[in-house]
Design a protein around this motif. Structure first.
Motif, PDB file in Angstrom:
ATOM      1  N   LEU A 104       0.839  -1.201   0.000  1.00 21.52           N
ATOM      2  CA  LEU A 104       0.000   0.000   0.000  1.00 21.52           C
ATOM      3  C   LEU A 104       0.875   1.253   0.000  1.00 21.52           C
ATOM      4  O   LEU A 104       0.633   2.199  -0.760  1.00 21.52           O
ATOM      5  N   GLU A 105       1.881   1.259   0.845  1.00 19.29           N
ATOM      6  CA  GLU A 105       2.762   2.427   0.946  1.00 19.29           C
ATOM      7  C   GLU A 105       3.579   2.626  -0.325  1.00 19.29           C
ATOM      8  O   GLU A 105       3.779   3.763  -0.765  1.00 19.29           O
ATOM      9  N   ASP A 106       4.023   1.544  -0.942  1.00 18.70           N
ATOM     10  CA  ASP A 106       4.750   1.661  -2.215  1.00 18.70           C
ATOM     11  C   ASP A 106       3.865   2.294  -3.287  1.00 18.70           C
ATOM     12  O   ASP A 106       4.302   3.153  -4.047  1.00 18.70           O
ATOM     13  N   ARG A 107       2.633   1.860  -3.348  1.00 20.50           N
ATOM     14  CA  ARG A 107       1.710   2.400  -4.355  1.00 20.50           C
ATOM     15  C   ARG A 107       1.387   3.864  -4.080  1.00 20.50           C
ATOM     16  O   ARG A 107       1.287   4.672  -5.003  1.00 20.50           O
ATOM     17  N   LEU A 108       1.250   4.202  -2.807  1.00 20.98           N
ATOM     18  CA  LEU A 108       1.024   5.607  -2.461  1.00 20.98           C
ATOM     19  C   LEU A 108       2.228   6.459  -2.845  1.00 20.98           C
ATOM     20  O   LEU A 108       2.073   7.576  -3.352  1.00 20.98           O
ATOM     21  N   ALA A 109       3.420   5.953  -2.603  1.00 22.86           N
ATOM     22  CA  ALA A 109       4.628   6.704  -2.963  1.00 22.86           C
ATOM     23  C   ALA A 109       4.640   7.005  -4.462  1.00 22.86           C
ATOM     24  O   ALA A 109       4.983   8.127  -4.869  1.00 22.86           O
ATOM     25  N   ALA A 110       4.244   6.048  -5.275  1.00 24.18           N
ATOM     26  CA  ALA A 110       4.222   6.259  -6.719  1.00 24.18           C
ATOM     27  C   ALA A 110       3.216   7.343  -7.108  1.00 24.18           C
ATOM     28  O   ALA A 110       3.497   8.207  -7.944  1.00 24.18           O
ATOM     29  N   GLU A 126       3.552  19.418  -0.157  1.00 26.73           N
ATOM     30  CA  GLU A 126       2.674  18.483   0.559  1.00 26.73           C
ATOM     31  C   GLU A 126       2.824  17.066   0.005  1.00 26.73           C
ATOM     32  O   GLU A 126       2.871  16.097   0.771  1.00 26.73           O
ATOM     33  N   ALA A 127       2.897  16.954  -1.323  1.00 24.16           N
ATOM     34  CA  ALA A 127       3.037  15.636  -1.949  1.00 24.16           C
ATOM     35  C   ALA A 127       4.395  15.021  -1.620  1.00 24.16           C
ATOM     36  O   ALA A 127       4.497  13.814  -1.396  1.00 24.16           O
ATOM     37  N   ALA A 128       5.442  15.841  -1.582  1.00 27.99           N
ATOM     38  CA  ALA A 128       6.769  15.333  -1.230  1.00 27.99           C
ATOM     39  C   ALA A 128       6.774  14.816   0.208  1.00 27.99           C
ATOM     40  O   ALA A 128       7.370  13.773   0.504  1.00 27.99           O
ATOM     41  N   ALA A 129       6.085  15.519   1.098  1.00 25.76           N
ATOM     42  CA  ALA A 129       5.994  15.060   2.491  1.00 25.76           C
ATOM     43  C   ALA A 129       5.226  13.739   2.564  1.00 25.76           C
ATOM     44  O   ALA A 129       5.627  12.820   3.289  1.00 25.76           O
ATOM     45  N   ALA A 130       4.142  13.621   1.800  1.00 23.86           N
ATOM     46  CA  ALA A 130       3.360  12.377   1.786  1.00 23.86           C
ATOM     47  C   ALA A 130       4.181  11.234   1.194  1.00 23.86           C
ATOM     48  O   ALA A 130       4.128  10.102   1.687  1.00 23.86           O
ATOM     49  N   LEU A 131       4.953  11.517   0.145  1.00 20.76           N
ATOM     50  CA  LEU A 131       5.817  10.502  -0.459  1.00 20.76           C
ATOM     51  C   LEU A 131       6.846  10.023   0.566  1.00 20.76           C
ATOM     52  O   LEU A 131       7.073   8.826   0.728  1.00 20.76           O
ATOM     53  N   ARG A 132       7.446  10.962   1.269  1.00 24.34           N
ATOM     54  CA  ARG A 132       8.442  10.610   2.289  1.00 24.34           C
ATOM     55  C   ARG A 132       7.815   9.735   3.381  1.00 24.34           C
ATOM     56  O   ARG A 132       8.387   8.713   3.770  1.00 24.34           O
ATOM     57  N   GLU A 133       6.634  10.116   3.850  1.00 22.59           N
ATOM     58  CA  GLU A 133       5.967   9.330   4.889  1.00 22.59           C
ATOM     59  C   GLU A 133       5.641   7.924   4.393  1.00 22.59           C
ATOM     60  O   GLU A 133       5.815   6.946   5.124  1.00 22.59           O
ATOM     61  N   ALA A 134       5.173   7.813   3.152  1.00 19.62           N
ATOM     62  CA  ALA A 134       4.862   6.498   2.589  1.00 19.62           C
ATOM     63  C   ALA A 134       6.132   5.649   2.479  1.00 19.62           C
ATOM     64  O   ALA A 134       6.117   4.452   2.788  1.00 19.62           O
ATOM     65  N   ALA A 135       7.218   6.271   2.053  1.00 19.26           N
ATOM     66  CA  ALA A 135       8.483   5.532   1.926  1.00 19.26           C
ATOM     67  C   ALA A 135       8.975   5.041   3.290  1.00 19.26           C
ATOM     68  O   ALA A 135       9.432   3.900   3.421  1.00 19.26           O
ATOM     69  N   VAL A 136       8.858   5.881   4.304  1.00 16.62           N
ATOM     70  CA  VAL A 136       9.289   5.482   5.650  1.00 16.62           C
ATOM     71  C   VAL A 136       8.408   4.342   6.166  1.00 16.62           C
ATOM     72  O   VAL A 136       8.903   3.353   6.717  1.00 16.62           O
ATOM     73  N   ARG A 137       7.106   4.449   5.983  1.00 19.38           N
ATOM     74  CA  ARG A 137       6.210   3.372   6.426  1.00 19.38           C
ATOM     75  C   ARG A 137       6.525   2.077   5.693  1.00 19.38           C
ATOM     76  O   ARG A 137       6.526   1.000   6.295  1.00 19.38           O
ATOM     77  N   SER A 138       6.770   2.176   4.397  1.00 15.04           N
ATOM     78  CA  SER A 138       7.098   0.981   3.620  1.00 15.04           C
ATOM     79  C   SER A 138       8.338   0.298   4.165  1.00 15.04           C
ATOM     80  O   SER A 138       8.371  -0.932   4.326  1.00 15.04           O
ATOM     81  N   VAL A 139       9.365   1.078   4.467  1.00 12.61           N
ATOM     82  CA  VAL A 139      10.595   0.520   5.026  1.00 12.61           C
ATOM     83  C   VAL A 139      10.304  -0.159   6.364  1.00 12.61           C
ATOM     84  O   VAL A 139      10.795  -1.256   6.637  1.00 12.61           O
ATOM     85  N   ARG A 140       9.504   0.473   7.180  1.00 10.68           N
ATOM     86  CA  ARG A 140       9.184  -0.117   8.486  1.00 10.68           C
ATOM     87  C   ARG A 140       8.434  -1.430   8.331  1.00 10.68           C
ATOM     88  O   ARG A 140       8.701  -2.393   9.055  1.00 10.68           O
ATOM     89  N   TRP A 141       7.474  -1.469   7.414  1.00  6.70           N
ATOM     90  CA  TRP A 141       6.701  -2.695   7.227  1.00  6.70           C
ATOM     91  C   TRP A 141       7.541  -3.789   6.584  1.00  6.70           C
ATOM     92  O   TRP A 141       7.440  -4.952   6.949  1.00  6.70           O
ATOM     93  N   ARG A 142       8.357  -3.414   5.615  1.00  7.19           N
ATOM     94  CA  ARG A 142       9.126  -4.402   4.854  1.00  7.19           C
ATOM     95  C   ARG A 142      10.429  -4.766   5.537  1.00  7.19           C
ATOM     96  O   ARG A 142      10.944  -5.862   5.353  1.00  7.19           O
ATOM     97  N   GLY A 143      10.990  -3.816   6.262  1.00  5.22           N
ATOM     98  CA  GLY A 143      12.283  -4.056   6.883  1.00  5.22           C
ATOM     99  C   GLY A 143      13.436  -3.637   6.000  1.00  5.22           C
ATOM    100  O   GLY A 143      14.592  -3.864   6.318  1.00  5.22           O
ATOM    101  N   GLY A 144      13.170  -3.002   4.873  1.00  4.96           N
ATOM    102  CA  GLY A 144      14.191  -2.530   3.947  1.00  4.96           C
ATOM    103  C   GLY A 144      13.554  -1.573   2.964  1.00  4.96           C
ATOM    104  O   GLY A 144      12.336  -1.521   2.841  1.00  4.96           O
ATOM    105  N   GLY A 145      14.356  -0.815   2.263  1.00  4.37           N
ATOM    106  CA  GLY A 145      13.814   0.181   1.350  1.00  4.37           C
ATOM    107  C   GLY A 145      14.436   0.117  -0.026  1.00  4.37           C
ATOM    108  O   GLY A 145      15.229  -0.773  -0.326  1.00  4.37           O
ATOM    109  N   VAL A 146      14.072   1.093  -0.823  1.00  7.28           N
ATOM    110  CA  VAL A 146      14.601   1.231  -2.179  1.00  7.28           C
ATOM    111  C   VAL A 146      15.220   2.619  -2.298  1.00  7.28           C
ATOM    112  O   VAL A 146      14.881   3.528  -1.542  1.00  7.28           O
ATOM    113  N   ALA A 147      16.095   2.791  -3.252  1.00  7.07           N
ATOM    114  CA  ALA A 147      16.801   4.064  -3.417  1.00  7.07           C
ATOM    115  C   ALA A 147      15.871   5.206  -3.794  1.00  7.07           C
ATOM    116  O   ALA A 147      15.995   6.310  -3.288  1.00  7.07           O
ATOM    117  N   PHE A 148      14.921   4.954  -4.678  1.00 10.70           N
ATOM    118  CA  PHE A 148      14.039   6.000  -5.176  1.00 10.70           C
ATOM    119  C   PHE A 148      12.584   5.570  -5.061  1.00 10.70           C
ATOM    120  O   PHE A 148      11.973   5.141  -6.032  1.00 10.70           O
TER     121      PHE A 148
END
Length: 171
Positions: A104-110, A126-148
């Motif tokens: 869900l967070e990955d799709r929101l980031a896109a 506002e969108a950049a802040a939402a993208l950042r929050e989605a990326a952070v949540r995704s990392v927390r749920w997945r345990g790892g992230g992506v560069a972009f």
């Protein structure tokens, strides 16, 4: 300035306004899907992560409500939520619920990456802040992230829920 230039500028502004409204509507649709999806996550997630799921659910509800106001401010009619959304995979347990939350967070980031591109300066922040929050949540749920986070190129087979290529009612 000639009359032709003035007309061209108005058309460019109209096109930009339409593009921004379309991107905001896509973000609203994605937030509707996230609220639904986090309802599923909350029902399956283990007790130690339930507060995290609740916080994400509350955050997405707040963003959804704010985006409804933005759509109205831009002269549009906010998209309504679907009655139900098709999950991208079965969610029988806590591990699958965590994968769904990350998805869900990955799709929101896109979707928010698209809004960063299409939005005016205030909406872009506002969108950049939402993208950042989605990326952070995704990392927390997945345990790892992506560069972009938010770039479709990194996951060509996963269309953002708010994109034109995603079927209606899909998460």
């Amino acid at each position: 300035m000639t009359a032709g230039t003035a007309r061209g500028s108005r058309r460019d502004n109209d096109d930009r306004g339409h593009e921004e409204l379309t991107a905001v509507q896509a973000a609203l649709a994605a937030e509707h899907a996230a609220v639904y999806g986090y309802g599923v996550v909350g029902g399956r997630i283990a007790g130690d992560r339930r507060k995290e799921a609740q916080a994400a659910y509350d955050g997405h509800r707040a963003r959804r409500d704010a985006l409804r106001r933005v759509v109205r401010d831009l002269g549009g009619t906010p998209q309504a939520a679907a009655a139900a959304y098709k999950l991208p995979f079965p969610v029988p347990d806590a591990a699958a619920a965590a994968r769904l939350a990350a998805e869900l967070e990955d799709r929101l980031a896109a979707v928010y990456a698209d809004l960063v591109r299409a939005g005016g300066s205030v909406r872009r922040r506002e969108a950049a802040a939402a993208l950042r929050e989605a990326a952070v949540r995704s990392v927390r749920w997945r345990g790892g992230g992506v560069a972009f986070p938010g770039l479709v190129e990194r996951a060509a087979d996963a269309a953002p829920s708010g994109s034109a290529s995603a079927p209606a009612g899909a998460l």
